[in-house]
Design a protein around this motif. Structure first.
Motif, PDB file in Angstrom:
ATOM      1  N   LYS A 138      19.854  41.104 -42.974  1.00 39.22           N
ATOM      2  CA  LYS A 138      20.711  41.765 -43.962  1.00 39.22           C
ATOM      3  C   LYS A 138      20.339  41.388 -45.398  1.00 39.22           C
ATOM      4  O   LYS A 138      21.189  41.102 -46.245  1.00 39.22           O
ATOM      5  N   GLY A 139      19.032  41.390 -45.639  1.00 37.98           N
ATOM      6  CA  GLY A 139      18.561  41.094 -46.985  1.00 37.98           C
ATOM      7  C   GLY A 139      18.497  39.633 -47.318  1.00 37.98           C
ATOM      8  O   GLY A 139      18.156  39.261 -48.445  1.00 37.98           O
ATOM      9  N   GLY A 140      18.789  38.783 -46.340  1.00 36.22           N
ATOM     10  CA  GLY A 140      18.795  37.350 -46.591  1.00 36.22           C
ATOM     11  C   GLY A 140      17.565  36.650 -46.072  1.00 36.22           C
ATOM     12  O   GLY A 140      16.488  37.241 -45.978  1.00 36.22           O
ATOM     13  N   HIS A 141      17.755  35.405 -45.687  1.00 35.00           N
ATOM     14  CA  HIS A 141      16.651  34.540 -45.266  1.00 35.00           C
ATOM     15  C   HIS A 141      15.983  35.049 -43.993  1.00 35.00           C
ATOM     16  O   HIS A 141      16.659  35.385 -43.024  1.00 35.00           O
ATOM     17  N   ILE A 142      14.660  35.093 -43.999  1.00 32.55           N
ATOM     18  CA  ILE A 142      13.867  35.410 -42.806  1.00 32.55           C
ATOM     19  C   ILE A 142      13.262  34.112 -42.287  1.00 32.55           C
ATOM     20  O   ILE A 142      12.620  33.373 -43.027  1.00 32.55           O
ATOM     21  N   GLN A 143      13.478  33.841 -40.991  1.00 33.50           N
ATOM     22  CA  GLN A 143      12.889  32.645 -40.391  1.00 33.50           C
ATOM     23  C   GLN A 143      11.392  32.819 -40.219  1.00 33.50           C
ATOM     24  O   GLN A 143      10.887  33.944 -40.137  1.00 33.50           O
ATOM     25  N   PRO A 144      10.661  31.702 -40.075  1.00 36.62           N
ATOM     26  CA  PRO A 144       9.231  31.816 -39.793  1.00 36.62           C
ATOM     27  C   PRO A 144       8.956  32.382 -38.407  1.00 36.62           C
ATOM     28  O   PRO A 144       7.924  33.015 -38.202  1.00 36.62           O
ATOM     29  N   LEU A 145       9.840  32.120 -37.449  1.00 30.23           N
ATOM     30  CA  LEU A 145       9.594  32.540 -36.068  1.00 30.23           C
ATOM     31  C   LEU A 145      10.909  32.822 -35.354  1.00 30.23           C
ATOM     32  O   LEU A 145      11.976  32.330 -35.735  1.00 30.23           O
ATOM     33  N   TYR A 146      10.773  33.635 -34.281  1.00 34.10           N
ATOM     34  CA  TYR A 146      11.880  34.000 -33.405  1.00 34.10           C
ATOM     35  C   TYR A 146      11.342  34.039 -31.987  1.00 34.10           C
ATOM     36  O   TYR A 146      10.122  34.046 -31.763  1.00 34.10           O
ATOM     37  N   ASP A 147      12.245  34.094 -31.013  1.00 39.18           N
ATOM     38  CA  ASP A 147      11.719  34.263 -29.660  1.00 39.18           C
ATOM     39  C   ASP A 147      11.400  35.726 -29.417  1.00 39.18           C
ATOM     40  O   ASP A 147      11.616  36.590 -30.287  1.00 39.18           O
ATOM     41  N   VAL A 148      10.867  36.045 -28.260  1.00 40.16           N
ATOM     42  CA  VAL A 148      10.358  37.396 -28.038  1.00 40.16           C
ATOM     43  C   VAL A 148      11.463  38.435 -27.991  1.00 40.16           C
ATOM     44  O   VAL A 148      11.196  39.636 -28.111  1.00 40.16           O
ATOM     45  N   ARG A 149      12.714  38.004 -27.846  1.00 36.54           N
ATOM     46  CA  ARG A 149      13.839  38.930 -27.886  1.00 36.54           C
ATOM     47  C   ARG A 149      14.494  38.982 -29.260  1.00 36.54           C
ATOM     48  O   ARG A 149      15.504  39.661 -29.442  1.00 36.54           O
ATOM     49  N   GLY A 150      13.945  38.236 -30.209  1.00 40.17           N
ATOM     50  CA  GLY A 150      14.522  38.200 -31.546  1.00 40.17           C
ATOM     51  C   GLY A 150      15.566  37.118 -31.727  1.00 40.17           C
ATOM     52  O   GLY A 150      16.212  37.042 -32.778  1.00 40.17           O
ATOM     53  N   LYS A 151      15.738  36.249 -30.726  1.00 40.30           N
ATOM     54  CA  LYS A 151      16.706  35.163 -30.832  1.00 40.30           C
ATOM     55  C   LYS A 151      16.271  34.196 -31.918  1.00 40.30           C
ATOM     56  O   LYS A 151      15.105  33.821 -32.014  1.00 40.30           O
ATOM     57  N   ALA A 152      17.236  33.742 -32.741  1.00 41.25           N
ATOM     58  CA  ALA A 152      16.903  32.960 -33.913  1.00 41.25           C
ATOM     59  C   ALA A 152      16.854  31.456 -33.651  1.00 41.25           C
ATOM     60  O   ALA A 152      16.053  30.747 -34.256  1.00 41.25           O
ATOM     61  N   THR A 153      17.703  30.951 -32.776  1.00 41.04           N
ATOM     62  CA  THR A 153      17.794  29.504 -32.559  1.00 41.04           C
ATOM     63  C   THR A 153      16.836  29.074 -31.462  1.00 41.04           C
ATOM     64  O   THR A 153      16.967  29.505 -30.310  1.00 41.04           O
ATOM     65  N   LEU A 154      15.887  28.221 -31.806  1.00 45.80           N
ATOM     66  CA  LEU A 154      14.863  27.768 -30.866  1.00 45.80           C
ATOM     67  C   LEU A 154      14.877  26.238 -30.798  1.00 45.80           C
ATOM     68  O   LEU A 154      13.908  25.568 -31.123  1.00 45.80           O
ATOM     69  N   THR A 155      16.015  25.712 -30.389  1.00 45.28           N
ATOM     70  CA  THR A 155      16.213  24.264 -30.375  1.00 45.28           C
ATOM     71  C   THR A 155      15.073  23.555 -29.657  1.00 45.28           C
ATOM     72  O   THR A 155      14.706  23.905 -28.534  1.00 45.28           O
ATOM     73  N   GLU A 156      14.519  22.560 -30.305  1.00 48.57           N
ATOM     74  CA  GLU A 156      13.366  21.842 -29.767  1.00 48.57           C
ATOM     75  C   GLU A 156      13.818  20.618 -28.965  1.00 48.57           C
ATOM     76  O   GLU A 156      14.638  19.837 -29.434  1.00 48.57           O
ATOM     77  N   TRP A 157      13.254  20.466 -27.763  1.00 50.20           N
ATOM     78  CA  TRP A 157      13.562  19.303 -26.938  1.00 50.20           C
ATOM     79  C   TRP A 157      12.327  18.930 -26.123  1.00 50.20           C
ATOM     80  O   TRP A 157      11.352  19.675 -26.108  1.00 50.20           O
ATOM     81  N   GLU A 158      12.362  17.770 -25.483  1.00 46.21           N
ATOM     82  CA  GLU A 158      11.209  17.289 -24.734  1.00 46.21           C
ATOM     83  C   GLU A 158      11.477  17.289 -23.240  1.00 46.21           C
ATOM     84  O   GLU A 158      12.500  16.780 -22.786  1.00 46.21           O
ATOM     85  N   ALA A 159      10.555  17.886 -22.488  1.00 49.45           N
ATOM     86  CA  ALA A 159      10.639  17.943 -21.029  1.00 49.45           C
ATOM     87  C   ALA A 159       9.965  16.689 -20.470  1.00 49.45           C
ATOM     88  O   ALA A 159       8.747  16.653 -20.271  1.00 49.45           O
TER      89      ALA A 159
END
Length: 614
Positions: free
Chosen positions: A319-340
């Motif tokens: 909506k004219g605001g901040h664009i993230q550097p990356l998204y998931d393939v469905r356009g999901k914005a939150t890509l919380t990082e964790w260790e397996a």
């Protein structure tokens, strides 16, 4: 465990256990897998490329014959002594031939079905394998050892008369087969007297007769890919390299939404024991821009059109605001990082990271890449849907953000985690957003808007040159604050910010070579970052150097360096993200879209014209 040069690793069927990146991708733009040089499926995520790996052995260091080893699907010839692999021409269909010393041999056909069916593209979350006896009386063994929940949970497996059912944490899957289920269950050797067929997909009954259905899928998939390749406008030279790169870039697109992932893997370290292990199975606005730009040069407009749909949804959501550097393939914005932590990592070099915290970073170059990817939609009359005034208005909001932030600090394209600068590359990309919006306005016959955006672009360019030019070193600096080097400045030519004969670019190129070039390889930067000093070269930076050498009149040197880079590809004809200048070993996630883009762009730029070759 330290890494070893590729040429010292024993063949995996002959006793060696070290993982390598000498892998063969298969896929259908929904599912994908990596096959190793023994014909084992060692990496595959479902139900999407950014999902949970059903085969995860690439990120494990267990010996293949260990009873506890998991995460792979092996089809093995007894007493195998030699393996040969190749793709069927102009397809991602892989053939692995295994032979023994007595003349027995099998061939394994690996592919993911992708073809037209009832007016739609059929691309299931599925992997098909056909095993054919081609010489003698071969005996084989099938070892199907899936993982789930990133190897944190066991997989319940049950057997029917003609199928194997696997209950994964995210979905149940079924392997339908005409091979003997009981012998597969106990991993016994058995004589292969006729073709064996395997179809691994969702837990649904296989409605058709298995053998003719899979054979038909194979034929239809081959035809679909060859028709796609036939539509490419490839250069006269280096055709095989370009075609293989283009097919693999296509495999990196999640066709359902149009997203393009940076690579098919996660957590392959940038160099041995570096801790630089990142999850690249997401759509970076930057990487996707470079991918569609390269494929546009080959006329693969289907990738561009699909990606523009994805991009318009991203822009609408902002909506004219901040664009993230990356998204998931469905356009999901939150890509919380964790260790397996149940996977030790590539050659035991963890951590294995899932998600990517860079999604929360500020990277201003994304605004430029959005506009650069989109502007063709206003100009190219071949497109099924050309962009119009409503699309332009949405992009103007992106341009406003670029104008606001272009001289503000960000994490930069190399995604530094603990520091920010006003990066020259980011500033130039923001300039490009405004410059190309002027072009789009001209295409729409909007002279006032064209003048508005051109005036802004001119103002930005003057400010960038004033802040980044260093008279003492006769070079553009990597940022506005000091006099440092960054290979991304080689892109000033491609972005048309500077010309090849501009003294500012000539000086910048000389400074970059002096500081970042290591023989035939180019570092991203040489200063220490969050993890210390960089060790490996970034392959796409070397390709950027090749482009710059050619455009500044050093064409023969550029061709020699390009041939050197082609010689470093895996047997599949592909490259990962990084290379060790000392050993030539590939590191980083694989196959890397950046690197494949470099192959295409340099081949198109350097090739002799068709008129000379015919």
């Amino acid at each position: 465990m330290r890494g070893r040069p590729i040429n010292s690793i024993h063949h995996p069927l002959l006793g060696g256990d070290a993982r390598t990146l000498d892998l063969w991708p298969i896929g259908n733009c929904q599912a994908s897998a990596l096959i190793d040089r023994a014909g084992r499926m060692v990496w595959a995520c479902v139900p999407r490329v950014d999902g949970d790996p059903v085969f995860s052995a690439l990120l494990d260091d267990a010996e293949w014959d260990d009873e506890a080893a998991r995460g792979f699907w092996a089809i093995e010839l007894e007493n195998c002594v030699a393996v040969e692999q190749h793709y069927l021409r102009n397809t991602p269909v892989l053939i692995t031939r295994q032979s023994d010393a007595q003349g027995n041999a099998i061939e394994i056909f690996d592919f993911c079905p992708r073809h037209k069916h009832k007016g739609r593209m059929y691309r299931p979350v599925a992997f098909a394998r056909i095993v054919r006896p081609v010489a003698g009386s071969p005996r084989i063994r099938v070892r199907l050892r899936p993982t789930t929940a990133w190897n944190a949970e066991s997989v319940p497996i049950s057997y029917g008369s003609n199928h194997i059912r696997m209950v994964l944490s995210y979905m149940a899957m079924r392997v339908s087969t005409d091979a003997p289920i009981g012998l597969i269950a106990q991993e016994s050797w058995f004589r292969l007297e006729q073709d064996a067929h395997f179809f691994m997909g969702p837990d649904e009954g296989f409605s058709d007769a298995l053998r003719p259905a899979i054979e038909r899928m194979l034929d239809d998939t081959i035809e679909e890919w060859r028709l796609w390749v036939r539509g490419l406008a490839i250069p006269a030279e280096w055709q095989e390299a370009v075609i293989r790169s283009a097919i693999t870039l296509k495999l990196c697109q999640h066709e359902e939404t149009g997203a393009i992932v940076a690579a098919l893997t996660t957590s392959i370290p940038e160099h041995a024991d570096s801790g630089r292990n990142w999850d690249y199975r997401y759509c970076w606005v930057r990487d996707a821009y470079y991918t569609v730009e390269a494929l546009n040069r080959l006329g693969a407009l289907d990738v561009l059109e699909s990606y523009l749909v994805y991009l318009r949804n991203i822009v609408d959501g902002a909506k004219g605001g901040h664009i993230q550097p990356l998204y998931d393939v469905r356009g999901k914005a939150t890509l919380t990082e964790w260790e397996a932590d149940k996977l030790p990592g590539y050659r035991g070099m963890g951590p294995v990271r899932v998600g990517n915290a860079a999604y929360s970073q500020i990277q201003h170059d994304a605004y430029g890449q959005i506009v650069l990817s989109s502007v063709q939609g206003f100009i190219d009359q071949r497109l099924l849907r050309m962009a119009g005034h409503a699309d332009f208005e949405a992009l103007e909001a992106v341009g406003e953000r670029a104008w606001t932030v272009y001289d503000k600090p960000d994490a930069g394209l190399w995604e530094l985690r603990n520091r920010t600068h006003v990066h020259s590359y980011s500033a130039v990309m923001c300039w490009a957003a405004c410059d190309r919006l002027a072009h789009a306005a001209q295409a729409l016959d909007l002279p006032l808007r064209a003048a508005h955006w051109q005036n802004r672009a001119d103002t930005m360019k003057a400010r960038i040159v004033e802040a980044a030019w260093r008279a003492d070193s006769k070079a553009i600096s990597a940022n506005f604050e000091d006099d440092s080097r960054d290979a991304s400045l080689l892109q000033l030519l491609d972005l048309r910010f500077l010309t090849a004969d501009d003294p500012m670019f000539v000086g910048t190129l000389a400074a970059l070579e002096a500081d970042l070039r290591r023989g035939n390889d180019m570092l991203r930067y040489s200063t220490p970052d969050d993890f210390g000093e960089p060790v490996t070269a970034f392959n796409v930076c070397t390709f950027w150097l090749i482009e710059a050498l050619h455009r500044t009149g050093r064409t023969e040197e550029a061709r020699r360096l390009f041939e050197e880079m082609l010689s470093r590809r895996t047997a599949a004809g592909l490259l990962s993200e990084d290379i060790d200048p000392a050993t030539g070993e590939l590191w980083g996630n694989y196959p890397q879209t950046y690197s494949l883009v470099g192959i295409i762009n340099c081949a198109v730029l350097l090739s002799k014209p068709w008129s000379v070759m015919r």
